[in-house]
Design an enzyme around this catalytic site. Sequence first.
Site, PDB file in Angstrom:
ATOM      1  N   GLY A   9       3.428   6.836 -11.615  1.00 42.23           N
ATOM      2  CA  GLY A   9       2.080   7.314 -11.251  1.00 42.23           C
ATOM      3  C   GLY A   9       1.395   6.357 -10.291  1.00 42.23           C
ATOM      4  O   GLY A   9       1.982   5.391  -9.810  1.00 42.23           O
ATOM      5  N   MET A  69       0.801  -1.223   0.000  1.00 42.37           N
ATOM      6  CA  MET A  69       0.000   0.000   0.000  1.00 42.37           C
ATOM      7  C   MET A  69       0.837   1.279   0.000  1.00 42.37           C
ATOM      8  O   MET A  69       0.495   2.238   0.660  1.00 42.37           O
ATOM      9  CB  MET A  69      -0.928   0.001   1.229  1.00 42.37           C
ATOM     10  CG  MET A  69      -1.896  -1.140   1.250  1.00 42.37           C
ATOM     11  SD  MET A  69      -2.938  -1.117  -0.225  1.00 42.37           S
ATOM     12  CE  MET A  69      -3.941  -2.554   0.053  1.00 42.37           C
ATOM     13  N   ALA A 125     -10.778 -13.585  -8.129  1.00 44.89           N
ATOM     14  CA  ALA A 125     -10.247 -13.424  -9.490  1.00 44.89           C
ATOM     15  C   ALA A 125      -8.778 -12.989  -9.447  1.00 44.89           C
ATOM     16  O   ALA A 125      -7.949 -13.441 -10.254  1.00 44.89           O
ATOM     17  CB  ALA A 125     -11.078 -12.400 -10.258  1.00 44.89           C
ATOM     18  N   GLU A 126      -8.438 -12.151  -8.463  1.00 41.42           N
ATOM     19  CA  GLU A 126      -7.038 -11.732  -8.301  1.00 41.42           C
ATOM     20  C   GLU A 126      -6.139 -12.926  -8.030  1.00 41.42           C
ATOM     21  O   GLU A 126      -5.055 -13.069  -8.588  1.00 41.42           O
ATOM     22  CB  GLU A 126      -6.928 -10.741  -7.136  1.00 41.42           C
ATOM     23  CG  GLU A 126      -7.595  -9.407  -7.350  1.00 41.42           C
ATOM     24  CD  GLU A 126      -7.466  -8.541  -6.107  1.00 41.42           C
ATOM     25  OE1 GLU A 126      -8.494  -8.083  -5.602  1.00 41.42           O
ATOM     26  OE2 GLU A 126      -6.327  -8.330  -5.648  1.00 41.42           O
ATOM     27  N   HIS A 129      -4.298  -4.716  -8.943  1.00 42.51           N
ATOM     28  CA  HIS A 129      -5.229  -3.683  -8.471  1.00 42.51           C
ATOM     29  C   HIS A 129      -6.649  -4.197  -8.662  1.00 42.51           C
ATOM     30  O   HIS A 129      -6.960  -4.782  -9.713  1.00 42.51           O
ATOM     31  CB  HIS A 129      -5.003  -2.391  -9.258  1.00 42.51           C
ATOM     32  CG  HIS A 129      -5.900  -1.265  -8.839  1.00 42.51           C
ATOM     33  ND1 HIS A 129      -5.673  -0.507  -7.708  1.00 42.51           N
ATOM     34  CD2 HIS A 129      -7.051  -0.787  -9.399  1.00 42.51           C
ATOM     35  CE1 HIS A 129      -6.644   0.393  -7.598  1.00 42.51           C
ATOM     36  NE2 HIS A 129      -7.485   0.246  -8.600  1.00 42.51           N
ATOM     37  N   ASP A 170      -1.197   3.536 -10.030  1.00 46.00           N
ATOM     38  CA  ASP A 170      -1.982   2.540 -10.782  1.00 46.00           C
ATOM     39  C   ASP A 170      -2.088   2.925 -12.253  1.00 46.00           C
ATOM     40  O   ASP A 170      -3.115   2.713 -12.892  1.00 46.00           O
ATOM     41  CB  ASP A 170      -3.390   2.412 -10.160  1.00 46.00           C
ATOM     42  CG  ASP A 170      -3.325   2.014  -8.697  1.00 46.00           C
ATOM     43  OD1 ASP A 170      -4.137   2.547  -7.915  1.00 46.00           O
ATOM     44  OD2 ASP A 170      -2.444   1.215  -8.345  1.00 46.00           O
TER      45      ASP A 170
END
Length: 214
Positions: A141, A88, A171-172, A107, A143
């Site tokens: 930047g 994070m 799903a991740e 993400h 994400d």
Amino acid sequence: MTVAVGVLSSGSGTNLQALLDADLGPARIARVIVNVPGAKAIDRARGADVPVRVIDHKEQPSRAAFDAEVVRQLRADGVQWVAFAGFMRLVTPAFLDAFPGRVVNIHPSLLPAFPGVDAQRQAFEAGVCITGCTVHLVDAGMDSGPILAQTAVPVLDGDDVHALRGRILAAEHDLFPRVLRALAEGRLQLDGRRARFKGLDAPDVRLCSMEGAR
Ligand code: GRF
């Protein structure tokens, strides 16, 4: 030939666990770094006998100092790819320069939609029908780096944010190991911002999938 991977995490570490449990082909998780003392990710690394180090960002004099210490550790471990699994923090350009084009993040939205924190809630409150997750290269930047792979996840009638968060997380856990293995196998072809993966026995493919369609 093994490819050493460093995984950075800040919290529960379920994406880390998915990587630890998966067959990553030539990729080997050589180091886990956690920036929050006591985070569950620490126990997950220990449970898998993977070297883990806590580098508390609050104990570092600056963001640059924290990044330098992390880079020092990853270099000492011979890491070639860095995976942010629920990490994070934004990293400095110096961190990215240490691993050019070799830092990936997962993400919980279909970027470029809903960057930043609590992307699942952003999508839910925006009333979208389809959201999902994205694995992307990390740039300076937030994400915003080139997209490598995505999985679309439907928002179902009766969903609340908690239910949606859980469906995206599942799903991740499927997508991230698949992408990391393909990267370690050297199958990424990047043309500007467009990513393709050389198929093992297929034409170049984009790693895009639909929830439940695998
Ligand atoms: C995941 O949804 C990830 O996409 C986001 O933060 C969450 C971390 O979950 N960056 P975990 O620590 O992997 O369980």
